[in-house]
Design an enzyme around this catalytic site. Structure first.
Site, PDB file in Angstrom:
ATOM      1  N   LEU A 228       0.939  -1.181  -0.079  1.00 23.92           N
ATOM      2  CA  LEU A 228       0.155  -0.122  -0.080  1.00 23.92           C
ATOM      3  C   LEU A 228       0.874   1.263   0.010  1.00 23.92           C
ATOM      4  CD1 LEU A 228      -2.914   1.329   0.291  1.00 23.92           C
ATOM      5  CD2 LEU A 228      -2.585   1.152   2.759  1.00 23.92           C
ATOM      6  N   ILE A 229       0.661   2.045  -1.014  1.00 26.49           N
ATOM      7  CA  ILE A 229       1.069   3.467  -0.944  1.00 26.49           C
ATOM      8  C   ILE A 229      -0.077   4.364  -0.632  1.00 26.49           C
ATOM      9  CG2 ILE A 229       2.374   5.332  -2.281  1.00 26.49           C
ATOM     10  CD1 ILE A 229       4.008   2.922  -1.913  1.00 26.49           C
ATOM     11  N   GLY A 237       5.653   7.429  -8.751  1.00 28.90           N
ATOM     12  CA  GLY A 237       6.602   5.898  -8.740  1.00 28.90           C
ATOM     13  C   GLY A 237       7.074   5.408  -7.722  1.00 28.90           C
ATOM     14  N   GLY A 239       5.438   3.035  -5.669  1.00 32.61           N
ATOM     15  CA  GLY A 239       5.353   1.853  -5.671  1.00 32.61           C
ATOM     16  C   GLY A 239       6.293   1.064  -6.200  1.00 32.61           C
ATOM     17  N   GLU A 262       0.200 -12.822  -3.317  1.00 39.17           N
ATOM     18  CA  GLU A 262      -0.911 -13.145  -2.943  1.00 39.17           C
ATOM     19  C   GLU A 262      -2.306 -12.433  -3.500  1.00 39.17           C
ATOM     20  OE1 GLU A 262      -3.213 -13.993   1.298  1.00 39.17           O
ATOM     21  OE2 GLU A 262      -1.075 -13.980   1.305  1.00 39.17           O
TER      22      GLU A 262
END
Length: 411
Positions: A228-229, A237, A239, A262
Site C-alpha cells: 500500500l502506498i 512512482g 510503488g 497473494e
C-alpha cells in the site's frame, strides 16, 4: 406522500465514503488545510456492505494521523442527531465501529492529539535501511528511504498496528496478519524531509508485508501479501521503488526459489507487470529478436535465476515485451502475436475438451448413447467470441504497461 418523520429519517442517512476524511499531519497548519484531506476508497469493512451511516445530519468523521509515528486522532461532528426516545431508532455508533479496528491509545481529544505531534520530532524508522533515492516532484527534490523490519525492533509492533489500519479503507477484503508469526517481514517507505526550523523528520508513505513460505527441499518462497502506498503519495512512482527494494532483498539469495504475490489486485498486478517487464527487458533472452521466436525455456530459466520470477509470470512478461516489439501495422507480424497469446488463453478450454474426450473414450457404446455432459463448455463459436474479448482486454492492459515502459525509457 411520505410523512415528515420518514422524510427526516432519510435525511439522516449518509455515505461513509463521503463523510470520512483522513489527514497526515506534519504541522499544526495541516489540521485546517483542505489540501491535506484525502478520502477512503471503501468503508464496507467497517460500516457494512451498504457503506452507510445512520442518525446524523451534516456528519463529518475525522481520522487524523501524525505523519511520522502515526499517533491517531478519531473524532466526529454533526449538527443534529436522531432522538431515539422520541423517534424510536438508534443512531449508529460510528466512533465505536471505527475504534474497534484501530490500534490502542487512540486520541479522542484534539488537544491531546496535537500535544502528541511532538513525538514526530524524535521518530525514526524501525529496522534496517535498505534503499534510499530522490525524486523531483513538481520542481522540488524529495528524498525517500525504504526500511526492512520485524517485530524484534522496539516500538515497531505499535507502529505497524497503526499503519495496517489503512488497509481497511484501500484494500478489498483486507485482513490483519498474525504479527506473532516470525516468518513475516515488513518493508516501510518514508519521506525524509526538513522542517522550516531545519530539523530532519520522517513521514510515513506506505508499506508492504512479505511472508516467507517454505519450499521443498531447502528453499523459501517469499510472497508479497500486502502492499500500500498512501493516497497523497501516489502517481509518483513510489510503488515501483518499494517493490524493487523488496526484490533486491531476495533475488540474490540462493535459498529463494521465486517471489510470488497473494491475490494481487488489478492495480498491483499492473505494477508488478511493469517492474518485471522493466527488469526482464535487460536480459538477453528477452531481446526483441528473441521474443518474436516465441516463449521458450531459456526465458523461464533466465527470469527465474536473475529475478526469481516464476514461469507463469515470465510468460506474462514475455507477452508484454513481445507486443512492445511487434509492429502492429504489419498484418502478419501482428497476427502471429495475437495467435500466440490466444493459444495460451485457450489452454483451459482445450484441457476441459480433452477431459471430456477421455470420459467418452472410457464409456462403452451403450453408455455413450445415454451419457449427458454437464461440463458447461461453450460452443466453438461462443468460445471464439469469448477468446476475442479476453484477448482485447489483455492487450489493452499490456498497452498500459508498455506506455509506462516507454515513459521510463525516455527519462
Amino acid at each position: 406522500m411520505e410523512d415528515s418523520l420518514t422524510a427526516r429519517l432519510k435525511r439522516l442517512v449518509t455515505n461513509g465514503n463521503e463523510v470520512l476524511e483522513f489527514r497526515l499531519i506534519r504541522d499544526l497548519d495541516d489540521l485546517n488545510s483542505k489540501e491535506t484531506v484525502f478520502k477512503p476508497e471503501m468503508t464496507y469493512q467497517v460500516f457494512g456492505n451498504r457503506e452507510i451511516i445512520f442518525g446524523y445530519q451534516d456528519l463529518k468523521v475525522q481520522l487524523f494521523y501524525s505523519a511520522g509515528c502515526l499517533e491517531t486522532y478519531l473524532g466526529m461532528t454533526y449538527t443534529e442527531k436522531v432522538n431515539s426516545e422520541h423517534e424510536g431508532v438508534e443512531a449508529d455508533e460510528v466512533l465505536t465501529k471505527i475504534a474497534e479496528k484501530l490500534a490502542p491509545d487512540v486520541h479522542y481529544s484534539l488537544s491531546s492529539f496535537t500535544n502528541a505531534l511532538a513525538k514526530d520530532d524524535t521518530f525514526a524508522p524501525h529496522g534496517k535501511l535498505i534503499h534510499s533515492f530522490s525524486l523531483n516532484d513538481e520542481g522540488t527534490t524529495k528524498r525517500f528511504e525504504v526500511y526492512k523490519a520485524d517485530m524484534n525492533y522496539k516500538g515497531f509492533k505499535e507502529y505497524h498496528q497503526r499503519i495496517q489500519t489503512f488497509l481497511l479503507w484501500y484494500i478489498d477484503a483486507a485482513l490483519f496478519i498474525d504479527i506473532d508469526d516470525e516468518r513475516w517481514q515488513y518493508f516501510n517507505i518514508f519521506e525524509k524531509y526538513t522542517t522550516p526550523m531545519g530539523t530532519s523528520r520522517y513521514a510515513t508513505i506506505g508499506f508492504a508485508t512479505v511472508y516467507r513460505y517454505y519450499a521443498y527441499p531447502q528453499h523459501i518462497r517469499p510472497r508479497v501479501a500486502q502492499f500500500l502506498i498512501l493516497p497523497p503519495f501516489r502517481r509518483m512512482g513510489l510503488g515501483t521503488y518499494l517493490l524493487q527494494a523488496i526484490y533486491r532483498e531476495y533475488i540474490t539469495r540462493n535459498e529463494v526459489k521465486d517471489i510470488t504475490v497473494e491475490s494481487p489486485s488489478e492495480v498491483f498486478q499492473r505494477l508488478r507487470n511493469y517492474v518485471d517487464a522493466l527488469n526482464c527487458s535487460t536480459l538477453p533472452s528477452f531481446k526483441p529478436e528473441c521474443l518474436k521466436k516465441g516463449f521458450n525455456n531459456e526465458m523461464v530459466t533466465e527470469a527465474r535465476d536473475k529475478f526469481r520470477i516464476n514461469k507463469k509470470q515470465a510468460r506474462i512478461v514475455y507477452e508484454i515485451l513481445r507486443l512492445r516489439a511487434t509492429n502492429v501495422a504489419n498484418p502478419e507480424e501482428y497476427r502471429a502475436y495475437r495467435l500466440d497469446v490466444k493459444n495460451r488463453l485457450n489452454i483451459p478450454f482445450k484441457r476441459k475438451q480433452n477431459e471430456e474426450a477421455k470420459i467418452l473414450r472410457a464409456l462403452k457404446n451403450e453408455e455413450k448413447r445415454t451419457y449427458t455432459s454437464d461440463n458447461g463448455l461453450p460452443s466453438e463459436e461462443q468460445r471464439k467470441e469469448i477468446l476475442e474479448t479476453e484477448y482485447h482486454l489483455l492487450e489493452d492492459e499490456y498497452k498500459t504497461v508498455i506506455k509506462r515502459l516507454e515513459y521510463a525509457a525516455d527519462l
